[in-house]
Scaffold this motif. Structure first.
Motif, PDB file in Angstrom:
ATOM      1  N   LEU A 112       0.837  -1.190   0.000  1.00  0.00           N
ATOM      2  CA  LEU A 112       0.000   0.000   0.000  1.00  0.00           C
ATOM      3  C   LEU A 112       0.875   1.244   0.000  1.00  0.00           C
ATOM      4  O   LEU A 112       1.811   1.348   0.781  1.00  0.00           O
ATOM      5  CB  LEU A 112      -0.894   0.022   1.246  1.00  0.00           C
ATOM      6  CG  LEU A 112      -1.846  -1.164   1.418  1.00  0.00           C
ATOM      7  CD1 LEU A 112      -2.514  -1.099   2.784  1.00  0.00           C
ATOM      8  CD2 LEU A 112      -2.902  -1.144   0.327  1.00  0.00           C
ATOM      9  N   ALA A 113       0.551   2.191  -0.857  1.00  0.00           N
ATOM     10  CA  ALA A 113       1.329   3.424  -0.935  1.00  0.00           C
ATOM     11  C   ALA A 113       1.119   4.302   0.286  1.00  0.00           C
ATOM     12  O   ALA A 113       1.955   5.116   0.629  1.00  0.00           O
ATOM     13  CB  ALA A 113       0.966   4.185  -2.202  1.00  0.00           C
ATOM     14  N   GLU A 114      -0.042   4.135   0.964  1.00  0.00           N
ATOM     15  CA  GLU A 114      -0.318   4.911   2.173  1.00  0.00           C
ATOM     16  C   GLU A 114      -1.194   4.108   3.114  1.00  0.00           C
ATOM     17  O   GLU A 114      -1.853   3.156   2.705  1.00  0.00           O
ATOM     18  CB  GLU A 114      -0.990   6.238   1.816  1.00  0.00           C
ATOM     19  CG  GLU A 114      -2.290   6.078   1.068  1.00  0.00           C
ATOM     20  CD  GLU A 114      -2.846   7.403   0.579  1.00  0.00           C
ATOM     21  OE1 GLU A 114      -4.075   7.587   0.675  1.00  0.00           O
ATOM     22  OE2 GLU A 114      -2.067   8.232   0.110  1.00  0.00           O
ATOM     23  N   THR A 115      -1.201   4.485   4.381  1.00  0.00           N
ATOM     24  CA  THR A 115      -2.038   3.834   5.381  1.00  0.00           C
ATOM     25  C   THR A 115      -3.493   4.203   5.118  1.00  0.00           C
ATOM     26  O   THR A 115      -3.800   5.366   4.841  1.00  0.00           O
ATOM     27  CB  THR A 115      -1.637   4.288   6.793  1.00  0.00           C
ATOM     28  OG1 THR A 115      -0.284   3.889   7.030  1.00  0.00           O
ATOM     29  CG2 THR A 115      -2.531   3.660   7.860  1.00  0.00           C
ATOM     30  N   ILE A 116      -4.372   3.205   5.193  1.00  0.00           N
ATOM     31  CA  ILE A 116      -5.806   3.454   5.041  1.00  0.00           C
ATOM     32  C   ILE A 116      -6.543   2.749   6.175  1.00  0.00           C
ATOM     33  O   ILE A 116      -5.991   1.877   6.842  1.00  0.00           O
ATOM     34  CB  ILE A 116      -6.329   2.966   3.673  1.00  0.00           C
ATOM     35  CG1 ILE A 116      -6.100   1.454   3.497  1.00  0.00           C
ATOM     36  CG2 ILE A 116      -5.698   3.747   2.536  1.00  0.00           C
ATOM     37  CD1 ILE A 116      -6.753   0.880   2.241  1.00  0.00           C
TER      38      ILE A 116
ATOM     39  N   LEU B 120      -4.895  -0.573   7.717  1.00  0.00           N
ATOM     40  CA  LEU B 120      -4.073  -1.319   6.770  1.00  0.00           C
ATOM     41  C   LEU B 120      -2.870  -0.420   6.538  1.00  0.00           C
ATOM     42  O   LEU B 120      -2.984   0.656   5.946  1.00  0.00           O
ATOM     43  CB  LEU B 120      -4.832  -1.568   5.465  1.00  0.00           C
ATOM     44  CG  LEU B 120      -6.135  -2.346   5.615  1.00  0.00           C
ATOM     45  CD1 LEU B 120      -6.919  -2.333   4.313  1.00  0.00           C
ATOM     46  CD2 LEU B 120      -5.852  -3.758   6.065  1.00  0.00           C
ATOM     47  N   TYR B 121      -1.732  -0.840   7.067  1.00  0.00           N
ATOM     48  CA  TYR B 121      -0.567   0.026   7.133  1.00  0.00           C
ATOM     49  C   TYR B 121       0.129   0.180   5.790  1.00  0.00           C
ATOM     50  O   TYR B 121       0.171  -0.750   4.987  1.00  0.00           O
ATOM     51  CB  TYR B 121       0.445  -0.514   8.145  1.00  0.00           C
ATOM     52  CG  TYR B 121      -0.097  -0.510   9.543  1.00  0.00           C
ATOM     53  CD1 TYR B 121      -0.264   0.680  10.236  1.00  0.00           C
ATOM     54  CD2 TYR B 121      -0.444  -1.698  10.174  1.00  0.00           C
ATOM     55  CE1 TYR B 121      -0.768   0.690  11.517  1.00  0.00           C
ATOM     56  CE2 TYR B 121      -0.947  -1.699  11.461  1.00  0.00           C
ATOM     57  CZ  TYR B 121      -1.114  -0.500  12.134  1.00  0.00           C
ATOM     58  OH  TYR B 121      -1.616  -0.493  13.395  1.00  0.00           O
ATOM     59  N   GLN B 122       0.702   1.363   5.618  1.00  0.00           N
ATOM     60  CA  GLN B 122       1.519   1.632   4.446  1.00  0.00           C
ATOM     61  C   GLN B 122       2.609   0.570   4.388  1.00  0.00           C
ATOM     62  O   GLN B 122       3.279   0.274   5.359  1.00  0.00           O
ATOM     63  CB  GLN B 122       2.157   3.010   4.583  1.00  0.00           C
ATOM     64  CG  GLN B 122       3.115   3.352   3.478  1.00  0.00           C
ATOM     65  CD  GLN B 122       3.834   4.659   3.781  1.00  0.00           C
ATOM     66  OE1 GLN B 122       4.406   4.815   4.847  1.00  0.00           O
ATOM     67  NE2 GLN B 122       3.778   5.576   2.849  1.00  0.00           N
TER      68      GLN B 122
END
Length: 80
Positions: free
Chosen positions: A59-63, A71-73
């Motif tokens: 993931l490019a960024e935490t969401i 859901l961590y970067q």
């Protein structure tokens, strides 16, 4: 209950590999003990491997997930 936002998560929790030029010892410790990998065809015994491929999402960024959990970067090597 209100879901926590990604910005708030990153204020509390973050993990970056320290810059080797600034602190080589800390870089080495984090790289050895707190990094994911190697996995996939290089290491089929890793817990994240299925069919010789890593099952972890990059993931490019935490969401914030639909269930409210973060859901961590987790950047790919191409993302730095």
């Amino acid at each position: 209950m209100e879901k926590i936002t990604p910005n708030r998560i990153e204020e509390i929790i973050s993990a970056e590999i320290p810059d080797i030029e600034i602190d080589k010892d800390l870089h080495d410790i984090v790289s050895k003990n707190m990094s994911h990998g190697p996995c996939g065809s290089v290491n089929n015994n890793s817990l994240c491997v299925s069919d010789e491929k890593c099952t972890r999402d990059l993931l490019a960024e935490t969401i914030t997930g639909n269930d409210g959990y973060p859901l961590y970067q987790r950047r790919s090597t191409e993302d730095g």
